[in-house]
Scaffold this motif. Structure first.
Motif, PDB file in Angstrom:
ATOM      1  N   TYR A 150     -23.544  12.656  18.247  1.00  0.00           N
ATOM      2  CA  TYR A 150     -23.649  11.668  19.335  1.00  0.00           C
ATOM      3  C   TYR A 150     -24.999  10.947  19.340  1.00  0.00           C
ATOM      4  CZ  TYR A 150     -19.272  13.301  21.330  1.00  0.00           C
ATOM      5  OH  TYR A 150     -17.962  13.592  21.519  1.00  0.00           O
ATOM      6  N   ALA A 151     -25.694  10.938  18.181  1.00  0.00           N
ATOM      7  CA  ALA A 151     -27.026  10.336  18.147  1.00  0.00           C
ATOM      8  C   ALA A 151     -26.965   8.837  18.410  1.00  0.00           C
ATOM      9  CB  ALA A 151     -27.668  10.604  16.788  1.00  0.00           C
ATOM     10  N   ARG A 152     -25.825   8.212  18.132  1.00  0.00           N
ATOM     11  CA  ARG A 152     -25.769   6.762  18.317  1.00  0.00           C
ATOM     12  C   ARG A 152     -25.584   6.366  19.776  1.00  0.00           C
ATOM     13  NH1 ARG A 152     -21.526   5.364  13.758  1.00  0.00           N
ATOM     14  NH2 ARG A 152     -21.086   7.558  14.127  1.00  0.00           N
ATOM     15  N   GLN A 153     -25.143   7.310  20.617  1.00  0.00           N
ATOM     16  CA  GLN A 153     -25.013   6.982  22.043  1.00  0.00           C
ATOM     17  C   GLN A 153     -26.304   7.393  22.742  1.00  0.00           C
ATOM     18  OE1 GLN A 153     -21.215   8.037  23.857  1.00  0.00           O
ATOM     19  NE2 GLN A 153     -20.389   8.366  21.808  1.00  0.00           N
ATOM     20  N   LEU A 186     -27.189  13.923  26.980  1.00  0.00           N
ATOM     21  CA  LEU A 186     -26.314  14.997  27.455  1.00  0.00           C
ATOM     22  C   LEU A 186     -26.303  16.142  26.443  1.00  0.00           C
ATOM     23  CD1 LEU A 186     -24.168  15.941  29.550  1.00  0.00           C
ATOM     24  CD2 LEU A 186     -22.464  14.776  28.178  1.00  0.00           C
ATOM     25  N   ARG A 213     -22.804   1.361  32.992  1.00  0.00           N
ATOM     26  CA  ARG A 213     -22.166   2.674  33.126  1.00  0.00           C
ATOM     27  C   ARG A 213     -21.837   3.339  31.804  1.00  0.00           C
ATOM     28  NH1 ARG A 213     -20.282  -0.891  36.681  1.00  0.00           N
ATOM     29  NH2 ARG A 213     -18.478  -1.475  35.441  1.00  0.00           N
ATOM     30  N   ALA A 214     -22.539   2.958  30.758  1.00  0.00           N
ATOM     31  CA  ALA A 214     -22.327   3.664  29.491  1.00  0.00           C
ATOM     32  C   ALA A 214     -23.049   5.002  29.552  1.00  0.00           C
ATOM     33  CB  ALA A 214     -22.871   2.841  28.330  1.00  0.00           C
ATOM     34  N   PRO A 215     -22.431   6.047  29.041  1.00  0.00           N
ATOM     35  CA  PRO A 215     -23.085   7.350  29.069  1.00  0.00           C
ATOM     36  C   PRO A 215     -24.146   7.462  27.982  1.00  0.00           C
ATOM     37  CG  PRO A 215     -20.969   7.539  27.998  1.00  0.00           C
ATOM     38  CD  PRO A 215     -21.121   6.102  28.394  1.00  0.00           C
ATOM     39  N   ILE A 216     -25.245   8.165  28.280  1.00  0.00           N
ATOM     40  CA  ILE A 216     -26.237   8.444  27.250  1.00  0.00           C
ATOM     41  C   ILE A 216     -25.911   9.837  26.718  1.00  0.00           C
ATOM     42  CG2 ILE A 216     -28.688   8.517  26.709  1.00  0.00           C
ATOM     43  CD1 ILE A 216     -29.161   6.854  29.198  1.00  0.00           C
ATOM     44  N   THR A 217     -24.934   9.865  25.838  1.00  0.00           N
ATOM     45  CA  THR A 217     -24.402  11.162  25.434  1.00  0.00           C
ATOM     46  C   THR A 217     -25.400  11.967  24.623  1.00  0.00           C
ATOM     47  OG1 THR A 217     -22.313   9.991  25.334  1.00  0.00           O
ATOM     48  CG2 THR A 217     -22.320  12.223  24.530  1.00  0.00           C
ATOM     49  N   LYS A 244     -28.280   3.127  27.368  1.00  0.00           N
ATOM     50  CA  LYS A 244     -27.283   2.540  28.247  1.00  0.00           C
ATOM     51  C   LYS A 244     -27.148   1.075  27.848  1.00  0.00           C
ATOM     52  CE  LYS A 244     -26.757   2.629  33.127  1.00  0.00           C
ATOM     53  NZ  LYS A 244     -27.152   3.170  34.416  1.00  0.00           N
ATOM     54  N   LYS A 294     -24.486  -0.760  27.899  1.00  0.00           N
ATOM     55  CA  LYS A 294     -23.560  -1.495  28.750  1.00  0.00           C
ATOM     56  C   LYS A 294     -23.618  -0.873  30.136  1.00  0.00           C
ATOM     57  CE  LYS A 294     -20.463  -1.204  25.405  1.00  0.00           C
ATOM     58  NZ  LYS A 294     -19.207  -0.845  24.801  1.00  0.00           N
ATOM     59  N   GLY A 347     -24.367   5.893  36.234  1.00  0.00           N
ATOM     60  CA  GLY A 347     -23.948   4.694  36.955  1.00  0.00           C
ATOM     61  C   GLY A 347     -24.215   4.784  38.441  1.00  0.00           C
ATOM     62  N   VAL A 388     -16.630   6.990  26.023  1.00  0.00           N
ATOM     63  CA  VAL A 388     -16.198   6.796  27.404  1.00  0.00           C
ATOM     64  C   VAL A 388     -16.771   5.483  27.908  1.00  0.00           C
ATOM     65  CG1 VAL A 388     -16.444   7.634  29.763  1.00  0.00           C
ATOM     66  CG2 VAL A 388     -16.025   9.250  27.932  1.00  0.00           C
ATOM     67  N   GLU A 438     -16.287  11.204  17.381  1.00  0.00           N
ATOM     68  CA  GLU A 438     -17.068  11.335  18.605  1.00  0.00           C
ATOM     69  C   GLU A 438     -16.319  10.674  19.751  1.00  0.00           C
ATOM     70  OE1 GLU A 438     -21.574  11.448  16.683  1.00  0.00           O
ATOM     71  OE2 GLU A 438     -20.992   9.767  17.908  1.00  0.00           O
ATOM     72  N   ALA A 454     -21.702   9.776  32.509  1.00  0.00           N
ATOM     73  CA  ALA A 454     -21.651   8.318  32.651  1.00  0.00           C
ATOM     74  C   ALA A 454     -21.662   7.915  34.118  1.00  0.00           C
ATOM     75  CB  ALA A 454     -20.408   7.776  31.961  1.00  0.00           C
TER      76      ALA A 454
END
Lengths: 579, 323
Positions: free
Chosen positions: B99-102, B116, B109-113, B105, B107, A80, A42, A39, A76
């Motif tokens: 991408y279930a683990r993302q 997405l 600016r971490a993406p919530i993939t 947020k 951190k 942000g 970013v 995976e 992201a």
């Protein structure tokens, strides 16, 4: 640039470095890696709050990873609290899948546009989209930059006697790109088209899907043979097209009754003589090289709905004096469903000023050749290799030569190509992919991939046609991308061996160079240079493979587009004046 | 009347043909013919070989470590192809949601993939999602279309009853987040329960661990939703063995087993790792003999059948279909 950040994806870092250097900034910090399971991860390492974000990502061998990475980066930045996010995609992935090529094919380019939208993109900058219409896939503004000015500049400085050069498109679908470059440099242009012959005609796939009238008429003939079926279909189509003896009457009215009547020999012949006045048309889009074509369309009917495209070619007479039936069938194949291949009306009027003084001559600058294994072979039976270039009365020689070289009389003959460029295009797409008739697309660009496959297939012999005079001139073969070598080599050999061109330059915006493409192009003696931009990354090891390869820098174009976008200036100058 | 002709079409990409075959067999249908090609630059191109007009389309796609993004693009293109081919309803069957683990947020600016992914699936044209043991159930809320989150738990319970002396077992959760899953299984078997508290330094790396509860002289069954690099499980096995467990066995739903997971397992004190077949792992089974498989294709097939017929799916949350 205050208040702006340029982020680089992993596909093309060197381009981003160059862009940032021109903008006087550094790429913003971002950590791109992969989790253990593959995976994409970013991490945006600096604040993007209330900033204009530019994310630069091209393609590479790992194109799906690049796409996901871009989407996650955009997402992201959106999360942000960025003020605006611009995706800078010098190469737009999946741009070749911009329409449904087969039944149930996906329009992936549109889907990607939607995906970018949901990820949160506000603006897209790209270079030379495969099809301009793709801008309509987006909900946000798209700046489709053109690399044409870069190519033109290289041309003017590196090609000796460039003003003599002829710009050639290697397929009918790319003609528009070519004419644009030709117009910018005031050069003449030509077209190479490949047309696959079918040694054993397959039953066409769409036979089962065509409307029932056709089956009705087949039933009366009582034929079940599949090869026959194909021919029957084409006959039916031909009759449908030619049946409107009254040019004012809509075609549909004649459809059913005509089909029901048994077709006789005389019927066909009679119709053939009439047909050109209606459907042999479509030269309007062609530029000066085809001016030799003649109009004798006195029977033209301005009140017809097709009036804009009904100008005549010179073929009426010949068709009328050739009553041979199988020959007639060959010719009729060329006429595809009406309405699909109408010429663009906006370019109409090119031929309006031409006189009638050349009588019944065909276009002079049309040359055909045989293509086997993707290479030009000599056609032994042809009397003179350059028959159709200089002499004005060569039609018969060429025609009979082509006919002799073939074993079967009912093979499609190339003559119609010599008469109408657009009919060539329609035949082309139809013969390669019979499904197009249903897909509703008449655009030959769709056939790129299939064409390449056809070139590789040893079973298939193709007829290649060169339209336009290239004798003793350098030739620039131009398209938007170079992926596979086959069609480029075929076109290069055609213009040199058949057309008598001096040198060949292959020029494209995106050098994808799939597989052994670059090596094959390098080994082709006819090609003098291969010119691409670095919009799509060309790795150093590939650059070393070829001495003929020239890679032009697009960072100036992209950085200027980014700068102007950030400051809210117009970018329209970049379309024409960029150096 | 048109409803009567509407039938299930099961499609699958290149990710997990074996599971798709099992589901198709269970449903008594053939997999739909599709062709997945790659352009020379690795763009995927898909054509669907049979009509899906007005059909109820199910697209099963798992994700194999290493090719996840390719499989996602393949799935999206498949969905989109069916959408433009006038399918009546398109259900994405994702046994292992990528991408279930993302999903948060965690951190700046971490993406919530995961969000997405949800948006992308819907944009491609997906009407319904069937998945299994989501990392966080909240992911269901990322979608505006219905999401059926199935549980491997009934199948897991059956496997434990069939293969282990239930009375001598204790259920262990390797982290605080998995406590709910572990207590649920413990309740189902009427067993005791223990928890390992860990301090995670970086993703995929595990540091200090503290055991809460009693595992002495029992078979410790460590349950989790996924085994990726197996760092957590191996560490947890160490901990329970140090605390006097007679045996350490791990049961997880998604055996991703990326990186050098197989070597780690071979060198660990974990006696057995039981995974479901949501992720293809035949290759890894050859490398590591401690891996065993629970087949969950009956649950997926039953969910597809019930969805198609408009029956309740919630029965499957508590019961596993019989083989």
């Amino acid at each position: 640039m205050r208040g702006a950040c340029v982020f680089s994806g992993s596909s093309h870092p060197s381009l981003v470095e160059a862009i940032c250097e021109r903008l006087g900034t550094k790429p913003a910090k971002v950590q791109l890696k992969k989790f253990a399971n593959g995976e994409t991860s970013v991490e945006i390492k600096e604040s993007v709050r209330e900033k204009d974000i530019f994310v630069v990502q091209s393609g590479s061998g790992q194109i799906n990873d690049n796409v996901m990475e871009l989407l996650i980066m955009i997402s992201a930045c959106k999360g942000g609290s960025a003020k605006s996010i611009t995706a800078v995609m010098p190469y737009f992935p999946y741009s070749r899948q911009s329409k449904r090529k087969t039944h149930r094919g996906a329009i992936t380019a549109r889907m990607l546009a939607n995906l970018l939208n949901v990820a949160g993109v506000d603006h897209v900058i790209t270079v030379d989209l495969h099809a301009n219409q793709m801008q309509g896939f987006f909900k946000c503004p798209v700046d489709n930059l053109l690399a044409e000015a870069l190519l033109a500049k290289w041309l003017r400085t590196n090609v000796p006697e460039w003003w003599e050069a002829v710009v050639v498109s290697k397929n009918p679908g790319g003609t528009k790109r070519v004419t644009s470059l030709a117009d910018a440099l005031k050069l003449s242009f030509g077209i190479v088209t490949t047309d696959r012959r079918r040694p054993h005609q397959q039953p066409s796939l769409n036979a089962s899907m065509l409307n029932s009238t056709i089956f009705e008429s087949m039933g009366t003939n009582g034929t079940n043979d599949t090869a026959e079926m194909g021919r029957e279909l084409e006959e039916v189509e031909a009759i449908v097209e030619v049946s409107d003896e009254d040019p004012h009457a809509p075609i549909e009215q004649d459809f059913a009754p005509r089909n029901a009547t048994p077709r006789t020999h005389a019927d066909l012949t009679e119709n053939r003589a009439r047909r050109p006045s209606k459907h042999r048309a479509a030269t309007a889009g062609l530029a000066p090289t085809l001016r030799t074509r003649v109009i004798n369309g006195s029977s033209d009917t301005p009140s017809s709905p097709l009036a804009r495209s009904t100008r005549l070619d010179s073929v009426g007479k010949e068709d009328a004096v050739m009553p041979d039936d199988s020959e007639g069938l060959g010719l009729q194949r060329r006429y595809t469903a009406p309405g699909i291949e109408q010429p663009p009306p906006d370019d109409d009027g090119y031929e309006a000023s031409d006189g009638d003084d050349e009588g019944d001559e065909r276009a002079r600058d049309v040359i055909t050749g045989r293509l086997i294994h993707g290479h030009i072979v000599d056609d032994d039976e042809v009397h003179s290799p350059n028959m159709s270039v200089q002499s004005g009365s060569n039609e018969n020689g060429e025609g009979s030569g082509q006919r002799d070289s073939r074993s079967s009389e009912d093979e499609p003959l190339p003559e119609p190509m010599a008469q109408s460029f657009m009919s060539t295009a329609s035949t082309h797409s139809r013969m390669l992919q019979p499904q197009y008739g249903l897909g509703g697309t008449g655009d030959a660009t769709a056939s790129d991939e299939e064409e390449e496959e056809a070139l590789k297939d040893p079973e298939i012999e193709s007829t290649v046609t060169l339209v336009g005079n290239v004798r003793d001139k350098p030739v620039l073969i131009v398209d938007d991308m170079i992926d596979k070598a086959g069609s480029w080599i075929a076109a290069a050999e055609t213009v040199v061996k058949r057309g008598g061109a001096t040198k060949v330059y292959c020029m494209a915006t995106h050098g994808l160079f799939g597989g052994d493409c670059l090596r094959e192009l390098d080994m082709c003696d006819e090609i003098e240079a291969i010119v691409v931009t670095d919009a799509f990354p060309v790795p150093p090891e590939k650059r070393r493979q070829s001495k003929k390869l020239v890679v032009l820098d697009v960072s100036g174009l992209l950085s200027e587009a980014i700068r102007r976008n950030h400051h809210g200036e117009s970018i329209s100058q970049l379309y024409t004046h960029f150096d | 009347m048109a409803m009567a002709t509407n039938s299930i079409k099961l499609l699958t990409g290149n990710s997990h043909g074996g599971l798709a075959k099992l589901v198709a067999d269970r449903l008594g249908i053939e997999l739909a013919k599709i062709m997945v090609l790659q352009y020379s630059n690795n763009e995927s191109s898909i054509s669907i070989g049979e009509s899906v007009r007005d059909e109820d389309v199910f697209i099963l796609q798992s994700t194999e470590p290493g090719n996840i993004n390719d499989h996602i693009m393949e799935l999206l293109i498949l969905i989109n192809a069916c959408r433009t081919a006038s399918a009546r309803r398109i259900t994405a069957v994702l046994p292992n949601f990528p991408y279930a683990r993302q999903d948060k947020k965690d951190k700046s600016r971490a993406p919530i993939t995961a969000k997405l992914m949800a948006n992308m699936l819907q944009t491609a044209g997906c009407n319904h999602v069937i998945t299994m043991d989501l990392h966080a159930s909240q992911i269901q809320g990322f979608f505006n279309v219905p999401v059926d989150n199935l549980y491997a738990e009934p199948s897991t319970l059956r496997w434990i009853r069939d293969n282990l002396p239930v009375r001598d077992c204790v259920i262990v959760s390797p982290d605080a987040g998995g406590a709910k899953r572990a207590t649920s299984i413990a309740d189902g078997l009427d067993l005791g329960f223990a928890l390992i508290h860990k301090e995670r330094a970086r993703p995929n790396e595990v540091s200090r661990m503290v055991l809460v509860g009693d595992v002495r002289d029992r078979i410790a069954i460590i349950v989790d939703d996924m085994a990726d690099t197996c760092g957590t499980l191996v560490k947890a096995a160490e901990v329970v063995m140090e605390h006097g467990a007679s045996q350490a066995i791990a049961i997880v739903t998604h055996g991703i087993l990326s990186g050098n997971a197989c070597e780690k397992l071979n060198n660990s004190r974990l006696q057995k790792l039981v995974v479901t077949n949501t992720v293809p792992h035949e290759e890894k089974k050859r490398k590591c003999e401690r891996i065993e498989t629970i087949d969950i294709s009956p649950t997926l097939a039953e969910a597809c059948r019930r969805t198609h017929n408009g029956e309740s799916v919630s029965f499957l949350f508590k019961h596993a279909p019989l083989d």
